[in-house]
Structures are given as structure tokens and as C-alpha cells.
Design a protein around this motif. Structure first.
Motif, PDB file in Angstrom:
ATOM      1  N   ASP A 224     -70.326 -12.501 -53.350  1.00 58.57           N
ATOM      2  CA  ASP A 224     -69.714 -11.995 -52.131  1.00 58.57           C
ATOM      3  C   ASP A 224     -68.196 -11.986 -52.297  1.00 58.57           C
ATOM      4  N   ALA A 225     -67.567 -10.968 -51.744  1.00 62.96           N
ATOM      5  CA  ALA A 225     -66.115 -10.826 -51.864  1.00 62.96           C
ATOM      6  C   ALA A 225     -65.354 -11.970 -51.208  1.00 62.96           C
ATOM      7  N   LYS A 226     -65.990 -12.697 -50.278  1.00 61.50           N
ATOM      8  CA  LYS A 226     -65.277 -13.774 -49.584  1.00 61.50           C
ATOM      9  C   LYS A 226     -64.922 -14.936 -50.510  1.00 61.50           C
ATOM     10  N   TYR A 227     -65.511 -14.975 -51.703  1.00 63.69           N
ATOM     11  CA  TYR A 227     -65.221 -16.056 -52.647  1.00 63.69           C
ATOM     12  C   TYR A 227     -64.053 -15.728 -53.582  1.00 63.69           C
ATOM     13  N   LEU A 228     -63.347 -14.647 -53.313  1.00 59.25           N
ATOM     14  CA  LEU A 228     -62.188 -14.258 -54.115  1.00 59.25           C
ATOM     15  C   LEU A 228     -60.916 -14.700 -53.404  1.00 59.25           C
ATOM     16  N   LEU A 229     -60.015 -15.354 -54.137  1.00 58.20           N
ATOM     17  CA  LEU A 229     -58.778 -15.883 -53.559  1.00 58.20           C
ATOM     18  C   LEU A 229     -57.570 -15.257 -54.232  1.00 58.20           C
ATOM     19  N   ASP A 230     -56.605 -14.818 -53.431  1.00 57.38           N
ATOM     20  CA  ASP A 230     -55.330 -14.352 -53.971  1.00 57.38           C
ATOM     21  C   ASP A 230     -54.596 -15.528 -54.605  1.00 57.38           C
ATOM     22  N   TYR A 231     -53.959 -15.283 -55.753  1.00 57.68           N
ATOM     23  CA  TYR A 231     -53.226 -16.384 -56.378  1.00 57.68           C
ATOM     24  C   TYR A 231     -51.775 -16.053 -56.713  1.00 57.68           C
ATOM     25  N   ASP A 232     -51.353 -14.821 -56.580  1.00 56.53           N
ATOM     26  CA  ASP A 232     -49.967 -14.461 -56.843  1.00 56.53           C
ATOM     27  C   ASP A 232     -49.036 -15.332 -55.975  1.00 56.53           C
ATOM     28  N   PRO A 233     -47.965 -15.922 -56.512  1.00 53.22           N
ATOM     29  CA  PRO A 233     -47.313 -15.687 -57.803  1.00 53.22           C
ATOM     30  C   PRO A 233     -47.670 -16.719 -58.877  1.00 53.22           C
ATOM     31  N   LEU A 234     -48.780 -17.407 -58.748  1.00 51.80           N
ATOM     32  CA  LEU A 234     -49.141 -18.431 -59.731  1.00 51.80           C
ATOM     33  C   LEU A 234     -49.506 -17.810 -61.072  1.00 51.80           C
ATOM     34  N   PRO A 235     -49.287 -18.531 -62.173  1.00 50.39           N
ATOM     35  CA  PRO A 235     -49.820 -18.092 -63.463  1.00 50.39           C
ATOM     36  C   PRO A 235     -51.338 -18.053 -63.420  1.00 50.39           C
ATOM     37  N   VAL A 236     -51.940 -17.125 -64.137  1.00 53.23           N
ATOM     38  CA  VAL A 236     -53.388 -16.964 -64.087  1.00 53.23           C
ATOM     39  C   VAL A 236     -54.113 -18.215 -64.585  1.00 53.23           C
ATOM     40  N   ASN A 237     -53.554 -18.918 -65.566  1.00 54.26           N
ATOM     41  CA  ASN A 237     -54.185 -20.143 -66.074  1.00 54.26           C
ATOM     42  C   ASN A 237     -54.298 -21.195 -64.979  1.00 54.26           C
ATOM     43  N   GLN A 238     -53.210 -21.384 -64.242  1.00 56.26           N
ATOM     44  CA  GLN A 238     -53.218 -22.371 -63.173  1.00 56.26           C
ATOM     45  C   GLN A 238     -54.199 -21.972 -62.076  1.00 56.26           C
ATOM     46  N   ALA A 239     -54.228 -20.690 -61.740  1.00 58.79           N
ATOM     47  CA  ALA A 239     -55.129 -20.208 -60.689  1.00 58.79           C
ATOM     48  C   ALA A 239     -56.585 -20.484 -61.033  1.00 58.79           C
ATOM     49  N   ALA A 240     -56.963 -20.249 -62.282  1.00 56.27           N
ATOM     50  CA  ALA A 240     -58.352 -20.473 -62.690  1.00 56.27           C
ATOM     51  C   ALA A 240     -58.735 -21.939 -62.562  1.00 56.27           C
ATOM     52  N   THR A 241     -57.887 -22.828 -63.054  1.00 54.59           N
ATOM     53  CA  THR A 241     -58.240 -24.247 -63.068  1.00 54.59           C
ATOM     54  C   THR A 241     -58.223 -24.866 -61.676  1.00 54.59           C
ATOM     55  N   LEU A 242     -57.555 -24.252 -60.716  1.00 54.15           N
ATOM     56  CA  LEU A 242     -57.582 -24.779 -59.353  1.00 54.15           C
ATOM     57  C   LEU A 242     -58.979 -24.719 -58.747  1.00 54.15           C
ATOM     58  N   MET A 243     -59.838 -23.848 -59.278  1.00 53.44           N
ATOM     59  CA  MET A 243     -61.143 -23.619 -58.659  1.00 53.44           C
ATOM     60  C   MET A 243     -62.199 -24.669 -59.004  1.00 53.44           C
ATOM     61  N   CYS A 244     -61.899 -25.570 -59.954  1.00 53.06           N
ATOM     62  CA  CYS A 244     -62.816 -26.700 -60.198  1.00 53.06           C
ATOM     63  C   CYS A 244     -62.032 -27.993 -60.309  1.00 53.06           C
ATOM     64  N   SER A 245     -61.315 -28.167 -61.412  1.00 51.27           N
ATOM     65  CA  SER A 245     -60.561 -29.415 -61.556  1.00 51.27           C
ATOM     66  C   SER A 245     -59.585 -29.564 -60.401  1.00 51.27           C
ATOM     67  N   GLY A 246     -59.008 -28.454 -59.958  1.00 55.22           N
ATOM     68  CA  GLY A 246     -58.073 -28.515 -58.852  1.00 55.22           C
ATOM     69  C   GLY A 246     -58.713 -28.908 -57.539  1.00 55.22           C
ATOM     70  N   VAL A 247     -59.752 -28.167 -57.128  1.00 55.59           N
ATOM     71  CA  VAL A 247     -60.360 -28.442 -55.823  1.00 55.59           C
ATOM     72  C   VAL A 247     -61.124 -29.763 -55.836  1.00 55.59           C
ATOM     73  N   THR A 248     -61.581 -30.195 -57.009  1.00 55.76           N
ATOM     74  CA  THR A 248     -62.230 -31.501 -57.121  1.00 55.76           C
ATOM     75  C   THR A 248     -61.216 -32.624 -56.907  1.00 55.76           C
ATOM     76  N   ALA A 249     -60.078 -32.534 -57.598  1.00 52.54           N
ATOM     77  CA  ALA A 249     -59.049 -33.555 -57.441  1.00 52.54           C
ATOM     78  C   ALA A 249     -58.480 -33.547 -56.019  1.00 52.54           C
ATOM     79  N   TYR A 250     -58.240 -32.370 -55.492  1.00 48.64           N
ATOM     80  CA  TYR A 250     -57.681 -32.250 -54.141  1.00 48.64           C
ATOM     81  C   TYR A 250     -58.639 -32.825 -53.096  1.00 48.64           C
ATOM     82  N   GLY A 251     -59.919 -32.451 -53.189  1.00 43.55           N
ATOM     83  CA  GLY A 251     -60.902 -32.939 -52.230  1.00 43.55           C
ATOM     84  C   GLY A 251     -61.085 -34.443 -52.309  1.00 43.55           C
ATOM     85  N   ALA A 252     -61.076 -34.989 -53.524  1.00 38.94           N
ATOM     86  CA  ALA A 252     -61.214 -36.439 -53.682  1.00 38.94           C
ATOM     87  C   ALA A 252     -60.035 -37.167 -53.044  1.00 38.94           C
TER      88      ALA A 252
END
Length: 352
Positions: free
Chosen positions: A140-168
């Protein structure tokens, strides 16, 4: 029809292999994303093994319901190539990060916004094909997040290691006692946690890890103190230097030794959040639990709403980038082996 190249799991407890199939055509609200980056996570190793360690020689079979070949990878960012007839057409050509923790959309947990708890989940790279490929089909398109102006590498890792660390870490916010904070385990998630904690908490952040290189990296990236859990009498020293232990502890390793270390260093009335999945058993005498008045909470990954919160913080420049290394997607098995051997500091991000 265009062809999709994948680094696939064709046999459990065996190396990934390249497979080529027709690129899927999105239906309904589905979206086809051409993958630019996909992070490598410890969870990928567990899925490749086909089991989780329950301790005492017992294993949880994680192969049931999986059809091989299967594509791992759940830290995804890329460009929308095509959308289904019910998805917004203006998404085509846009750069997006992909939230992978997708539920059935109909159960009690999903309707409450907790899709990450769904028992009929459709997690990308876990139960449906993920990001170690040229393309991924997002339900579903609702699972797509804008990430500009972040680097693409950082944007990708926010979706697991990032949201896991943030949520914890969120599980420790607004507690009555906020003297100090200890982070155990400085892998990809732990390093993210160190970065986020500096933005979320006022107190100094202490870390602990067996790796001298990880401790040194943490100190260079804002940790106030770093301890080696294997050092003789380290717990006694930490309790003295912290004036009785730590009010908040996040265990990003999640094994028997790390949890024993967390319990020994938490202050009376403190809270431990366990976010790692290295495995094993955990036992605690009831008297010790009650006497210390400690709280222990298990945590896996965050919700879509938390993913959006985190992305907003990062896009606003409030999150410092963490150590990561970019490598070719075709070399994913090499880096799985390096990660398994404990030779990776920070996050490996795979590039197409």
C-alpha cells in the motif's frame, strides 16, 4: 517484461544465491519501488538460519509458512517505478523510504495502529519478499515516507534499526526518575540508539559493549562513558560511578549475558527495555525483581506512526547520522558473514 534480480534464500542455513524473475506488476493500491539502498540487519541472519535461539538447546522454527526462494531485507529506500490502479499516480518517480512492518490491516492490533504486533503480518523481508533485490512490491502506498533532504542510506536504515531504537527509547521517556541512561550493545541498532538518545534525553548517555572498536566509536559519537561488560568487577564500579545504578537501561543485544548485565546495573525503581533478539533464556528471582522494583519491557519494532515521527525528527536535522558503510548488493552474503562474525561496527547498507 522487465526482469528483477534478487539475492535469494534458496535453502535455510545456506548462502544466498542470485535469482532472476519477472518484475511484478502492482495491483490495487500496491506500489513497485526500484530499490536504491537496503540495510543489513541481524534479523536477516536469524531468518537465514531458519530458527531463533530459545536457550537450553531449544530452537523456535521460523521456516513455517515461508516459500523458497525468498528475498530478505527490510531497510529499504528507493524510487517509485509503477503504481497500481488505486494508488496515487503522482507517486511515480518520487524517492521514498519504505516502512516494512505491515500487518493484515483488519485485526484489532492493526486497527489500533499496532501493525507491528499483527499475527497475520506481511513484514517485508520477513514474511513477504523484501529488499535484497532490484525492486520490491509494497502492499500500500501509505507505507512510503518522504525522506528528502536526508541521504538515502540514512533514510533506509531509519526503517528498522532507526524505528527500533527510537521506539525502545520512547518507552523510557516521561518516567519520574531520569538521572541516567545505559545502552547495552553497540551494533547497528545500538549506535542508532546512541544518536537518538542524545536528542531525546537531557542526561548523559553511558554505553556498554564487548568490542573495543564499538566503545571507541561510541565515545567519538557522544557517549559520556563506555564500559566493557567482561571487565572484572565492572558492575561494582558502574554502580559506584552511577550512584546506585541506571534509571533507564536499553538492552540492544538481547541475550542471556546482556540481560544479566542489565539486571545487575539497573537502579532500584528503574526500567529495562529489551530490544535485541540474539536469543537464549532469561530468569530472575522473584525476590530480586520485587526488591529492586524494576520494570522489564520487551520491544521489537515501532509503529508506522513512530516511523513517521522519527523521519520528521531526522528531516528536521535533530538526529546525528550514525556510522554506516555502503557495499554492492551482490556482495550481501560476504557482509552477512562479516556481521555474523562480529566484524561490523555500525550498519552495512547495500547498493544497487
Amino acid at each position: 517484461m522487465a526482469r528483477m534480480v534478487r539475492q535469494s534464500l534458496v535453502k535455510f542455513d545456506a548462502p544466498l544465491c542470485e535469482t532472476i524473475v519477472d518484475t511484478p506488476k502492482p495491483q490495487g493500491r500496491e506500489v513497485l519501488v526500484r530499490i536504491e539502498r537496503c540495510g543489513l540487519c541481524h534479523s536477516d541472519l536469524h531468518i537465514q538460519d531458519g530458527y531463533a535461539d530459545l536457550g537450553g538447546g531449544k530452537r523456535l522454527d521460523t521456516t513455517r509458512g515461508m516459500t523458497l526462494p525468498f528475498t530478505l531485507g527490510h531497510e529499504i529506500a528507493g524510487v517509485v517505478d509503477e503504481v497500481g490502479p488505486d494508488a496515487p499516480k503522482d507517486l511515480v518517480g518520487t524517492k521514498k523510504a519504505v516502512f516494512p512492518w505491515i500487518g493484515c490491516g483488519q485485526c484489532r492490533d492493526c486497527l489500533a495502529g499496532d501493525e507491528n504486533l499483527c499475527v497475520k503480518q506481511r513484514f517485508l523481508g520477513v514474511s513477504i519478499d523484501g529488499g535484497f533485490a532490484t525492486h520490491v512490491l509494497v502492499p500500500d502506498a501509505k507505507y512510503l515516507l518522504d525522506y528528502d533532504p536526508l541521504p538515502v542510506n540514512q533514510a533506509a536504515t531509519l526503517m528498522c534499526s532507526g524505528v527500533t531504537a527510537y521506539g525502545a527509547l520512547k518507552r523510557l521517556v516521561d518516567r519520574p526518575r531520569q538521572r541516567n541512561l545505559l545502552l547495552i550493545g553497540l551494533g547497528g541498532v545500538g549506535m542508532m540508539g546512541l544518536s537518538f538518545a542524545q536528542a531525546m534525553f537531557k542526561q548523559k548517555i553511558t554505553v556498554a559493549d564487548l568490542s573495543p572498536a564499538a566503545r571507541e566509536t561510541a565515545l567519538k559519537n557522544g557517549a559520556a562513558a563506555a564500559y566493557d561488560p567482561a571487565e572484572p568487577d565492572v558492575v561494582k564500579r558502574m554502580l559506584k560511578e552511577s550512584d546506585g545504578g541506571f534509571d533507564g537501561v536499553v538492552d540492544f543485544a538481547g541475550n542471556e549475558k546482556s540481560m544479566a548485565f542489565a539486571v545487575s546495573t539497573v537502579a532500584r525503581g528503574g526500567k529495562i527495555v529489551v530490544s535485541g533478539l540474539m536469543g537464549g533464556q532469561f530468569a530472575l528471582p522473584m525476590v530480586q525483581w520485587v526488591y529492586k522494583r524494576m520494570t522489564i519491557e520487551g520491544f521489537m519494532v515501532g509503529t508506522l506512526a513512530e516511523g513517521q515521527e522519527l523521519m520528521a525528527l531526522a528531516r528536521a536535522g535533530k538526529i546525528k547520522p550514525t556510522p554506516m558503510k555502503e557495499e554492492p548488493m551482490a556482495d550481501v552474503q560476504k557482509w552477512i558473514d562479516e556481521l555474523r562474525a562480529g566484524k561490523v561496527v555500525g550498519r552495512i547498507v547495500l547498493k544497487n
